[in-house]
Design an enzyme around this catalytic site. Structure first.
Site, PDB file in Angstrom:
ATOM      1  N   ASP A 177       0.845  -1.205   0.000  1.00  0.00           N
ATOM      2  CA  ASP A 177       0.000   0.000   0.000  1.00  0.00           C
ATOM      3  C   ASP A 177       0.875   1.247   0.000  1.00  0.00           C
ATOM      4  O   ASP A 177       1.999   1.216   0.535  1.00  0.00           O
ATOM      5  CB  ASP A 177      -0.885   0.032   1.260  1.00  0.00           C
ATOM      6  CG  ASP A 177      -1.962  -1.046   1.211  1.00  0.00           C
ATOM      7  OD1 ASP A 177      -2.390  -1.390   0.097  1.00  0.00           O
ATOM      8  OD2 ASP A 177      -2.368  -1.534   2.278  1.00  0.00           O
ATOM      9  N   TYR A 193       5.827  -8.615   8.463  1.00  0.00           N
ATOM     10  CA  TYR A 193       5.617  -7.169   8.598  1.00  0.00           C
ATOM     11  C   TYR A 193       5.828  -6.722  10.039  1.00  0.00           C
ATOM     12  O   TYR A 193       5.572  -7.477  10.976  1.00  0.00           O
ATOM     13  CB  TYR A 193       4.162  -6.797   8.241  1.00  0.00           C
ATOM     14  CG  TYR A 193       3.743  -7.116   6.841  1.00  0.00           C
ATOM     15  CD1 TYR A 193       3.849  -6.165   5.833  1.00  0.00           C
ATOM     16  CD2 TYR A 193       3.217  -8.369   6.517  1.00  0.00           C
ATOM     17  CE1 TYR A 193       3.452  -6.454   4.532  1.00  0.00           C
ATOM     18  CE2 TYR A 193       2.821  -8.664   5.220  1.00  0.00           C
ATOM     19  CZ  TYR A 193       2.936  -7.710   4.229  1.00  0.00           C
ATOM     20  OH  TYR A 193       2.539  -7.990   2.953  1.00  0.00           O
ATOM     21  N   ASP A 246      -6.208   2.552   7.303  1.00  0.00           N
ATOM     22  CA  ASP A 246      -4.848   3.073   7.497  1.00  0.00           C
ATOM     23  C   ASP A 246      -4.906   4.595   7.607  1.00  0.00           C
ATOM     24  O   ASP A 246      -5.985   5.189   7.737  1.00  0.00           O
ATOM     25  CB  ASP A 246      -3.924   2.618   6.360  1.00  0.00           C
ATOM     26  CG  ASP A 246      -4.427   3.072   4.980  1.00  0.00           C
ATOM     27  OD1 ASP A 246      -5.079   4.131   4.902  1.00  0.00           O
ATOM     28  OD2 ASP A 246      -4.164   2.375   3.979  1.00  0.00           O
ATOM     29  N   ARG A 269      -3.997  -4.512   7.211  1.00  0.00           N
ATOM     30  CA  ARG A 269      -4.965  -3.476   7.597  1.00  0.00           C
ATOM     31  C   ARG A 269      -6.207  -4.102   8.222  1.00  0.00           C
ATOM     32  O   ARG A 269      -6.734  -3.607   9.221  1.00  0.00           O
ATOM     33  CB  ARG A 269      -5.405  -2.678   6.361  1.00  0.00           C
ATOM     34  CG  ARG A 269      -4.440  -1.598   5.956  1.00  0.00           C
ATOM     35  CD  ARG A 269      -4.952  -0.867   4.745  1.00  0.00           C
ATOM     36  NE  ARG A 269      -4.989  -1.705   3.554  1.00  0.00           N
ATOM     37  CZ  ARG A 269      -5.855  -1.571   2.553  1.00  0.00           C
ATOM     38  NH1 ARG A 269      -6.779  -0.639   2.610  1.00  0.00           N
ATOM     39  NH2 ARG A 269      -5.802  -2.354   1.516  1.00  0.00           N
TER      40      ARG A 269
END
Length: 307
Positions: A50, A78, A92, A183
């Protein structure tokens, strides 16, 4: 009168660039910039990040693009910061705030909730995603204020560690299967804690066998005297597969697409069946499937320019 500039000739560049994607760039923007610096003819990326996310974006050039699929299938790791108590429409920092709630959670509650998200879970893909419906990405519908029904998808959270909690910020490390939306994970954890959440930061640190060790920023790439020297070889993408080394005669047959019965040949054969990388000396020839009775079936082959 319009001047015609001669079209720039692009180079045949083969290899993998481990880019540290900056915040605010789409994966495609980052790819276009790197491709321009390397003057490369053919390039692709492996799994988008993203725009608000940073970190490891492996870019494949030339022959490496043939093997990018393996990275799309790979597990990813991540580091993320989940902002509790504030929900946004995108999940986000890019989106509009749609809800605010008080945050009153204990470490015990956090540990109990995280435990529920480890292992196989179902996730509903976000409306703000590149998944397509009737040829149009979901985010286009979302921007027009349309919400569509989405089917939950099964993903696996292999690892979910709490790194720190300083209210309202929850720092987590996540290793997950392909197709996982961090997310959505952040939002779902927020809902399970009763306060909602969105991701404040997201950084990818590993994709399959590739790690952050040799990552490079776009600035460093552009400033480098010999940017091509920063490329990892094509087989960096294939490091997790066992290697099979052929002699010249077998290599020739392999490159012609023939299946080889390795049981009868003077070649060391890996114990496990499945995908392997195939070499002549140090030269990568491509990937193959090793089946029963040590039958080697060519899969994706490297195109060699005649010497």
């Amino acid at each position: 009168m319009k001047q015609h500039h001669p079209k720039k000739i692009r180079d045949l560049v083969d290899g993998v660039l481990l880019l540290d994607k900056p915040v605010g760039f789409s994966s495609n923007d980052a790819l276009i910039k790197a491709k321009r610096v390397l003057n490369a003819k053919k390039a692709g990326h492996t799994g988008t990040l993203d725009p608000f996310a940073t970190g490891l974006l492996p870019l494949c050039f030339g022959e490496a693009t043939k093997f990018s699929q393996d990275l799309l299938e790979a597990d990813k790791t991540y580091e993320t910061t989940v902002h509790l108590g504030v929900t946004t429409d995108t999940g986000d920092t890019e989106g509009e705030v749609v809800d605010k709630r008080d945050v009153d959670v204990t470490l015990e509650q956090i540990h109990a909730v995280l435990e529920k998200f480890r292992g196989p879970i179902a996730q509903v893909p976000p409306m703000y995603s590149a998944l397509k419906r009737d040829g149009k990405p979901l985010y286009e519908y979302a921007r027009a204020g349309i919400t569509l029904e989405r089917e939950a998808r099964n993903v696996i959270i292999h690892r979910l560690e709490l790194e720190s909690y300083e209210a309202p910020l929850l720092k987590l490390t996540v290793t997950c299967s392909k197709g996982t939306y961090i997310r959505v994970l952040g939002q779902d954890i927020g809902e399970a804690l009763g306060c909602g959440a969105h991701l404040n930061a997201l950084r990818r640190t590993q994709v399959g066998p590739l790690t952050m060790d040799n990552m490079i920023t776009l600035e460093a790439l552009a400033a480098h005297a010999e940017p091509l020297s920063l490329l990892a070889p094509v087989d960096a993408l294939l490091a997790s597969f066992p290697a099979v080394r052929l002699n010249a005669e077998l290599a020739k047959r392999f490159l012609n697409g023939q299946r080889l019965a390795l049981g009868k040949e003077p070649v060391a054969v890996p114990a496990e069946e499945g995908r392997v990388r195939v070499y002549l000396g140090d030269k990568l020839l491509g990937t193959a499937m090793l089946g029963e009775y040590s039958i080697l079936a060519p899969e994706r082959l490297i195109a060699f320019t005649a010497p």
